[in-house]
Design a protein around this motif. Sequence first.
Motif, PDB file in Angstrom:
ATOM      1  N   TRP A 125       4.915   0.026  -2.624  1.00  0.00           N
ATOM      2  CA  TRP A 125       4.039   1.354  -2.578  1.00  0.00           C
ATOM      3  C   TRP A 125       2.914   1.336  -3.691  1.00  0.00           C
ATOM      4  O   TRP A 125       1.659   1.657  -3.253  1.00  0.00           O
ATOM      5  N   ARG A 183       0.231  -1.202  -2.478  1.00  0.00           N
ATOM      6  CA  ARG A 183      -0.526  -0.865  -1.420  1.00  0.00           C
ATOM      7  C   ARG A 183      -1.432   0.399  -2.038  1.00  0.00           C
ATOM      8  O   ARG A 183      -3.090   0.292  -1.612  1.00  0.00           O
ATOM      9  N   LYS A 184      -1.191   1.342  -2.696  1.00  0.00           N
ATOM     10  CA  LYS A 184      -1.998   2.436  -3.362  1.00  0.00           C
ATOM     11  C   LYS A 184      -3.228   1.842  -4.211  1.00  0.00           C
ATOM     12  O   LYS A 184      -4.327   2.210  -3.986  1.00  0.00           O
TER      13      LYS A 184
END
Length: 130
Positions: free
Chosen positions: A66, A69-70
């Motif tokens: 996560w 990806r952020k």
Amino acid sequence: MPASETASPWGRRIAIVATCLVSLLVCCGLAWWQWDRFTSANGTFQNLGYVLQWPLFGLFPAFMFWRIRKLRRQAEAEGTAGRPPAPAPVAEVPAPRPRPDVPPSDEDEELAAYNRYLRELNARDQQAAE
């Protein structure tokens, strides 16, 4: 072409999700094992601590996916996705300060004899090496 461009993005995502799920399942199994150890006759509070830690360890790969990806989306939004990062400024290292001339201290006679012995051994090793 790099391997990341030729590989299917869905295949990569499936592999990442599978890795995250396997990690979570294994770590939850270890947490269950530690819970059994805690509830047994010889269980300690250390086992209870592990019960709480193992699920966090299992969630860590998902958190990293996560977070990466952020950060990637943030870099694309700023337009810096294709450019290499700017080099960090180099701090100047100050020149070493000159050492004050320290007069030789009164050396212990036994220490001086030992240092002479070591110098002799070193000289013998140097002669043997030649």
